[in-house]
Design a protein around this motif. Structure first.
Motif, mmCIF file in Angstrom:
data_model
loop_
_atom_site.group_PDB
_atom_site.id
_atom_site.type_symbol
_atom_site.label_atom_id
_atom_site.label_comp_id
_atom_site.label_asym_id
_atom_site.label_seq_id
_atom_site.Cartn_x
_atom_site.Cartn_y
_atom_site.Cartn_z
ATOM 1 N N ARG A 133 2.305 1.753 -3.581
ATOM 2 C CA ARG A 133 1.282 2.216 -4.536
ATOM 3 C C ARG A 133 0.743 3.595 -4.163
ATOM 4 N NH1 ARG A 133 -0.941 -2.978 -3.773
ATOM 5 N NH2 ARG A 133 -2.685 -2.024 -2.644
ATOM 6 N N GLY A 134 0.788 3.927 -2.876
ATOM 7 C CA GLY A 134 0.207 5.191 -2.414
ATOM 8 C C GLY A 134 -1.307 5.181 -2.469
ATOM 9 N N ASP A 135 -1.879 3.975 -2.492
ATOM 10 C CA ASP A 135 -3.337 3.829 -2.587
ATOM 11 C C ASP A 135 -3.890 3.419 -1.220
ATOM 12 O OD1 ASP A 135 -5.947 3.439 -3.269
ATOM 13 O OD2 ASP A 135 -5.616 1.610 -4.445
ATOM 14 N N TYR A 136 -4.593 4.349 -0.572
ATOM 15 C CA TYR A 136 -5.136 4.089 0.756
ATOM 16 C C TYR A 136 -6.672 4.152 0.742
ATOM 17 C CZ TYR A 136 -0.331 5.594 1.677
ATOM 18 O OH TYR A 136 1.035 5.739 1.649
ATOM 19 N N SER A 137 -7.257 3.920 -0.418
ATOM 20 C CA SER A 137 -8.690 4.186 -0.599
ATOM 21 C C SER A 137 -9.610 3.003 -0.293
ATOM 22 C CB SER A 137 -8.946 4.655 -2.041
ATOM 23 O OG SER A 137 -8.554 3.629 -2.958
ATOM 24 N N ASN A 138 -9.060 1.788 -0.093
ATOM 25 C CA ASN A 138 -9.919 0.618 0.123
ATOM 26 C C ASN A 138 -10.081 0.350 1.625
ATOM 27 O OD1 ASN A 138 -11.268 -1.793 0.207
ATOM 28 N ND2 ASN A 138 -9.898 -2.883 -1.186
ATOM 29 N N GLU A 183 0.840 -1.209 0.000
ATOM 30 C CA GLU A 183 0.000 0.000 0.000
ATOM 31 C C GLU A 183 0.869 1.250 0.000
ATOM 32 O OE1 GLU A 183 -3.816 -1.817 2.473
ATOM 33 O OE2 GLU A 183 -2.057 -1.051 3.537
#
Length: 584
Positions: free
Chosen positions: A326-331, A323
């Motif tokens: 990716r820098g994706d913390y939306s889930n 995470e």
């Protein structure tokens, strides 16, 4: 000089900004059109009369049915004592179970205002159905001829219980929302308004009991003397007034935006923590995931500070290497904020305190069932005037009406000097005092029953289903003690579950406090069933037969007194271990 002038300008600008911020509420509340609200024009005590008026009229309607329901079931639908008591406690239990439905709808989708409005309509339809059932000759069984009482037909039962359970559904949207909606009128970020909020809960419970006082005196008398159709019709009329009072205050209300489904958020924490069960929880809690800005990711909620308890749930807020890359913390099913994790922790911490309210509610359930049945077997006459046994619950209400101002105006200032708490007693101390008084209440009821049975034996009335010449006013102490216990325990619960709940779960937590009342009623029904089964073995009349003179109702009251005492000991342990929530 220019530098000094610039500094002065910056200070002046900052002061103007602070003054502008202080004009608006700081807890995220909005007006009816969704705009930020000015403190001086909305909320506070100016909005509360409409909410308190709504609650007073709605509770008058509710208690207009509940107070004397056991009498209607035994005298008009011709049910036995145990069956009628079981039906009443089951219905009352349902009335306090349905708030879970209303709470989820309010917190997740509709908001408290529209949930109250929608479910009030269902409530009103139920009241009208019940009135029709008691008024139309075809919808109720014929009167008894001597000792022969024709039973109600399935259709007659169907219409009556349809109205009764529509009321139960209607309460589901009102009960968890009205107290929270009233408390929403006070800004949590304003210290002065926060103190007023504690006083609001006292007067909220006071208004409940004003409605209950009218029901347990005037409405019960109407039902017994003028007829059940009128006796149910007047509460229906007051329910209509409750709806009108609520809508009148709309321009003055402060509204909190719904924050999405709290159940979904809790499930997300459990799923995310399970998925990351192999990750190591960092010692430094500041590394755990939280939104960088000041506001929480949950609509209508402040951020919650991290707590060191239940650390296995913190895995839901651990940012994995994948995470991070990716820098994706939306889930949220994989990564939750600290605030979201703390919401679940708060509910788990509340559980032991919450559970101890169930036995107290089982004690409270006796007021509308076995206290009334005990009263029917006592002398109810004063001269030529006969007192309906259910009317004695007026003394419970008088007790509440007496104790609320005494608590708010006398006990709180005195206790404040010793405890240093702005509210006098903490919510936990207040509830503990109420649990102790409940033990005294059931003991008083048992002593009165011992006196009544002794008199029945002396006058050779054991085998005769007639009232014993013991004045019904001997019941006053048990009702008065129960009222005092309510002021401490039930009002303490209202405060505790509002103050300690996460901002976006306040309706749900109010519903959970009401759920103790539901489970208490179901527990009472369960205990009644067990006691009836075991004490009637071998052809014995049992503790609670139809003729109470040959029973032992005192044993049942002592049983509840013993359970209440054990429950109080468990509560003391739970209260000592409880840790308060911390909101940023």
């Amino acid at each position: 000089m220019a530098s000094i002038g610039d500094d002065a300008s910056l200070v002046e600008h900052a002061l103007l900004q602070d003054e502008e911020r202080n004009r608006y509420t700081g807890d995220g509340s909005v007006d009816f059109k969704g705009r930020p609200v000015l403190k001086q024009n909305t909320g506070n005590w100016r909005a509360c009369p409409f909410i308190l008026g709504n609650e007073c009229c709605e509770r008058l309607a509710y208690y207009g049915i509940a107070t004397n329901l056991v009498t209607y079931l035994t005298r008009k639908l011709h049910e036995g004592n145990a069956s009628a008591a079981r039906n009443v406690t089951t219905w009352q239990g349902t009335c306090y179970l349905t708030p879970l439905i209303g709470a989820v709808l309010a917190d997740a989708y509709w908001g408290r205002y529209w949930t109250i409005a929608g479910f009030s309509t269902i409530y009103f339809i139920g009241m009208c159905t019940l009135t029709l059932s008691a008024s139309a000759p075809a919808l109720k069984p014929a009167e008894c001829l001597g000792s022969v009482c024709p039973p109600a037909t399935p259709a007659q039962y169907g219409v009556f219980f349809l109205g009764l359970y529509l009321i139960a559904l209607g309460t589901g949207g009102i009960k968890p929302c009205v107290s929270s909606f009233g408390a929403d009128q006070f800004d949590d970020t304003d210290s002065q308004e926060r103190i007023k909020k504690g006083s609001f809960f006292n007067w909220f419970y006071f208004s409940i009991n004003i409605g209950a006082f009218v029901s347990s005196s005037f409405i019960v008398w109407i039902q017994e003397n003028a007829g059940w159709g009128i006796g149910f019709g007047i509460p229906a009329l007051f329910m209509g007034l409750a709806i009108g009072s609520f809508f009148l205050g709309t321009p003055l209300y402060r509204f909190q935006k719904p924050g999405g489904s709290p159940i979904t958020r809790m499930c997300q924490v459990l799923v995310a923590s399970f998925r990351k069960r192999d990750l190591v929880i960092p010692e430094d809690s500041s590394i755990l995931y939280e939104t960088p800005d000041k506001s929480s990711a949950i609509e209508g909620s402040r951020k919650l500070e991290h707590s060191d308890e239940l650390r296995y749930l913190d895995r839901a807020a651990v940012v994995s290497d994948a995470e991070s890359k990716r820098g994706d913390y939306s889930n949220p099913w994989r990564l939750c904020t600290v605030t979201q994790v703390e919401e679940l922790k708060i509910l788990i911490r509340m559980f032991p305190v919450w559970a101890t309210g169930i036995v107290f509610s089982a004690v409270y359930a006796q007021m509308s069932t076995l206290f009334v049945e005990q009263g029917t077997m006592m002398n109810t006459k004063i001269g030529s005037f006969r007192i309906p046994p259910a009317t004695l619950s007026t003394f419970d209400v008088i007790s509440v009406i007496f104790w609320v101002p005494v608590y708010d105006r006398i006990l709180v200032p005195i206790a404040r000097k010793f405890t240093g708490n702005a509210r006098g007693f903490s919510e936990l101390q207040r509830m503990g005092i109420g649990l102790f008084i409940s033990v005294l209440c059931m003991s008083a009821a048992a002593v009165v029953e011992i006196m009544r049975l002794q008199l029945a034996q002396e006058l050779d009335l054991v085998d005769k289903p007639v009232a014993v010449p013991l004045n019904i006013f001997w019941q006053v102490p048990q009702y008065f003690l129960l009222g005092a216990a309510e002021v401490f325990t039930f009002v303490g619960q209202l405060e505790f579950f509002y103050d300690q709940s996460p901002d976006a779960m306040r309706s749900l937590c109010s519903a959970l406090s009401l759920l103790t009342t539901s489970l208490g009623n179901y527990l009472s029904s369960f205990i009644l069933t067990l006691v009836t089964y075991f004490t009637t073995q071998g052809g014995k009349p049992g503790w609670i037969p139809d003729n109470l003179n040959e029973g032992h109702l005192d044993y049942f009251f002592w049983l509840l007194a013993g359970l209440s005492f054990l429950n109080m000991l468990v509560y003391v342990v739970a209260a000592k271990r409880y840790k308060q929530k911390k909101a940023s």
